[in-house]
Design an enzyme around this catalytic site. Structure first.
Site, PDB file in Angstrom:
ATOM      1  N   ASP A   1       0.836  -1.203   0.000  1.00  8.94           N
ATOM      2  CA  ASP A   1       0.000   0.000   0.000  1.00  8.94           C
ATOM      3  C   ASP A   1       0.872   1.255   0.000  1.00  8.94           C
ATOM      4  O   ASP A   1       0.559   2.248  -0.656  1.00  8.94           O
ATOM      5  CB  ASP A   1      -0.931  -0.010   1.227  1.00  8.94           C
ATOM      6  N   HIS A  28      -5.231  -3.489   5.559  1.00  9.50           N
ATOM      7  CA  HIS A  28      -4.829  -3.789   4.189  1.00  9.50           C
ATOM      8  C   HIS A  28      -6.016  -4.300   3.380  1.00  9.50           C
ATOM      9  O   HIS A  28      -6.068  -5.446   2.982  1.00  9.50           O
ATOM     10  CB  HIS A  28      -3.687  -4.822   4.165  1.00  9.50           C
TER      11      HIS A  28
HETATM   12  P1  NAI Z   1      -0.476 -18.273  -5.652  1.00 11.09           P
HETATM   13  O1  NAI Z   1      -1.676 -19.125  -5.726  1.00 11.09           O
HETATM   14  O2  NAI Z   1       0.244 -17.931  -6.898  1.00 11.09           O
HETATM   15  O3  NAI Z   1       0.579 -18.898  -4.634  1.00 11.09           O
HETATM   16  C1  NAI Z   1       0.227 -19.387  -3.393  1.00 11.09           C
HETATM   17  C2  NAI Z   1       1.127 -20.538  -3.076  1.00 11.09           C
HETATM   18  O4  NAI Z   1       0.777 -21.005  -1.761  1.00 11.09           O
HETATM   19  C3  NAI Z   1       0.982 -21.742  -4.031  1.00 11.09           C
HETATM   20  O5  NAI Z   1       2.248 -22.111  -4.527  1.00 11.09           O
HETATM   21  C4  NAI Z   1       0.383 -22.827  -3.158  1.00 11.09           C
HETATM   22  O6  NAI Z   1       0.807 -24.139  -3.499  1.00 11.09           O
HETATM   23  C5  NAI Z   1       0.901 -22.419  -1.783  1.00 11.09           C
HETATM   24  N1  NAI Z   1       0.158 -23.017  -0.683  1.00 11.09           N
HETATM   25  C6  NAI Z   1      -1.160 -23.261  -0.567  1.00 11.09           C
HETATM   26  N2  NAI Z   1      -1.421 -23.866   0.613  1.00 11.09           N
HETATM   27  C7  NAI Z   1      -0.239 -23.979   1.257  1.00 11.09           C
HETATM   28  C8  NAI Z   1       0.156 -24.517   2.498  1.00 11.09           C
HETATM   29  N3  NAI Z   1      -0.724 -25.057   3.332  1.00 11.09           N
HETATM   30  N4  NAI Z   1       1.455 -24.458   2.828  1.00 11.09           N
HETATM   31  C9  NAI Z   1       2.366 -23.918   1.993  1.00 11.09           C
HETATM   32  N5  NAI Z   1       2.049 -23.403   0.803  1.00 11.09           N
HETATM   33  C10 NAI Z   1       0.768 -23.436   0.438  1.00 11.09           C
HETATM   34  O7  NAI Z   1      -0.925 -16.918  -4.880  1.00 11.09           O
HETATM   35  P2  NAI Z   1      -0.139 -15.538  -4.795  1.00 11.09           P
HETATM   36  O8  NAI Z   1      -0.553 -14.660  -5.910  1.00 11.09           O
HETATM   37  O9  NAI Z   1       1.288 -15.816  -4.576  1.00 11.09           O
HETATM   38  O10 NAI Z   1      -0.799 -14.914  -3.448  1.00 11.09           O
HETATM   39  C11 NAI Z   1      -0.569 -15.501  -2.194  1.00 11.09           C
HETATM   40  C12 NAI Z   1      -1.340 -14.751  -1.112  1.00 11.09           C
HETATM   41  O11 NAI Z   1      -0.853 -13.414  -0.967  1.00 11.09           O
HETATM   42  C13 NAI Z   1      -2.828 -14.622  -1.399  1.00 11.09           C
HETATM   43  O12 NAI Z   1      -3.554 -14.840  -0.217  1.00 11.09           O
HETATM   44  C14 NAI Z   1      -2.968 -13.161  -1.812  1.00 11.09           C
HETATM   45  O13 NAI Z   1      -4.261 -12.661  -1.582  1.00 11.09           O
HETATM   46  C15 NAI Z   1      -1.950 -12.512  -0.919  1.00 11.09           C
HETATM   47  N6  NAI Z   1      -1.535 -11.164  -1.332  1.00 11.09           N
HETATM   48  C16 NAI Z   1      -1.199 -10.291  -0.345  1.00 11.09           C
HETATM   49  C17 NAI Z   1      -0.809  -9.010  -0.633  1.00 11.09           C
HETATM   50  C18 NAI Z   1      -0.445  -8.075   0.475  1.00 11.09           C
HETATM   51  O14 NAI Z   1      -0.269  -6.878   0.197  1.00 11.09           O
HETATM   52  N7  NAI Z   1      -0.297  -8.504   1.708  1.00 11.09           N
HETATM   53  C19 NAI Z   1      -0.764  -8.522  -2.026  1.00 11.09           C
HETATM   54  C20 NAI Z   1      -1.068  -9.537  -2.996  1.00 11.09           C
HETATM   55  C21 NAI Z   1      -1.462 -10.804  -2.655  1.00 11.09           C
END
Ligand code: NAI
Length: 341
Positions: free
Chosen positions: A154, A183
């Site tokens: 942000d 957030h």
């Molecule tokens: P993605 O789906 O590309 O990657 C998520 C990964 O987590 C996958 O490789 C999956 O296999 C893994 N995963 C699922 N369950 C798991 C477990 N129990 N243990 C270990 N790994 C596990 O998703 P992406 O785009 O990387 O986003 C991840 C998270 O980050 C989402 O919740 C998203 O909303 C959040 N996010 C947060 C932001 C922030 O500013 N804090 C900004 C953008 C996204």
């Protein structure tokens, strides 16, 4: 420093892990994911920087060795595990799936490396950090100074968008503006009126442009979700932002950041930090709030109070709106853990 990334094979996890592999302070980078962790680790391990890279992937649902190995001796655990948004979804829609993932991962952190700094990226951050705090409390290992909800994206967005509007290099706005609150949507509160060196330029922004700026910081994530059209949410800008905050934590272990004049915000448990209970009370009892944090040894030493940063009545009003939104999310997170075994 050993840094563990949980969710390391994902859209955020991969570029974030690559940036960490480039940091000379990292001696061991442990990558955990339920898929492809070993592949990503093998790939990154060929980069000629000192960090040793290991990949950890459970062989079955019952396999607990992989996560324990990944976490053993870790100084910093970064958690971008979980599902991202698709068009039309809010971050709150992710709760049902990601709450469980964060609960179980943090429980493992609490059992295996309770002294690590924990950085939560998984959404909805407003609730998942409350989940993490409750899990750690239940285990009797909650260290509020070491639990961070990563809200840096942000701030990165605010610096970029404001820089474009007032003709400043975004990097130069570091420390001159702030983003506090939570957030998601209107819990995100950009504050741009406190620094005298940009005051004249900020004053010249037309009302409509200011409103657009605030809206863009609050809902900038939607632009990415829409443009990716079903292929996820922000990953590369988030990896950059997640790295920026992790680097800040890493530097604090080397005692450098304790003197930092520029403090990035993180979403923290206020009552665990000196002066935090008073701030929480003044925010209507909201215990979790993102504020600029000063760190030492991976811990929050102190934080900036919103009053030092709020410059206009409008900004004050945004804080009130944020507080109302946060109350619901925090209660959802806390109740989730209290209601589960
Ligand atoms: P993605 O789906 O590309 O990657 C998520 C990964 O987590 C996958 O490789 C999956 O296999 C893994 N995963 C699922 N369950 C798991 C477990 N129990 N243990 C270990 N790994 C596990 O998703 P992406 O785009 O990387 O986003 C991840 C998270 O980050 C989402 O919740 C998203 O909303 C959040 N996010 C947060 C932001 C922030 O500013 N804090 C900004 C953008 C996204």
């Amino acid at each position: 420093m050993k840094v563990t990334v949980c969710g390391a094979a994902g859209g955020i996890g991969q570029p974030l892990s690559m940036l960490l592999k480039l940091n000379p302070q990292v001696s061991h980078l442990a990558l955990f994911d339920i898929v492809n962790a070993r592949g990503v680790a093998a790939d990154l391990s060929h980069i000629n920087t000192p960090a040793q890279v290991t990949g950890h992937q459970p062989s079955s649902k019952e396999d607990k060795t992989a996560i324990s190995e990944a976490l053993k001796g870790s100084d910093i655990v970064v958690i971008p595990a979980g599902v991202p948004r698709k068009p039309g979804m809010t971050r709150a829609d992710l709760f049902n799936i990601n709450a469980l993932i964060v609960r179980d991962l943090v429980a493992n952190v609490g059992k295996t490396c309770p002294n690590a700094a924990i950085l939560i990226i998984s959404n909805p951050v407003n609730a998942t950090v409350a989940i993490a705090a409750s899990v750690l409390k239940k285990l009797g290992v909650f260290k509020p100074r070491k639990l961070f909800g990563v809200t840096t994206l942000d701030l990165v967005r605010a610096e970029t968008f404001l820089g474009g509007m007032i003709g400043e290099v975004p990097e130069q706005l570091k420390g001159k503006i702030s983003v506090i609150g939570g957030h998601s949507g209107d819990t995100i509160v950009p504050l741009i009126h406190f620094d005298s060196s940009i005051a004249a330029k900020v004053k010249n922004i037309a009302d409509a442009d200011y409103n657009d700026f605030v809206h863009r910081v609050q809902f900038g994530g939607d632009e990415v979700v829409k443009a990716k059209n079903g292929a996820g949410s922000a990953t590369l800008s988030m990896a950059f932002a997640g790295y920026r905050f992790t680097e800040y934590v890493l530097e604090s272990y080397a005692n450098k950041a304790s003197q930092a004049k520029i403090a990035d915000s993180a979403y923290i448990y206020l009552p665990g930090i000196e002066g935090g209970s008073e701030l929480a009370a003044s925010l209507g009892g909201v215990n979790f709030f993102s504020v600029p944090v000063f760190l030492k040894d991976g811990e929050v030493q102190s934080f900036k109070r919103p009053n030092e940063l709020i410059g206009t009545d409008k900004e004050k009003k945004f804080v009130h709106i944020a507080v109302e939104g946060l109350k619901k999310s925090i209660a959802q997170g806390t109740n989730f853990v209290e209601g589960s075994k």
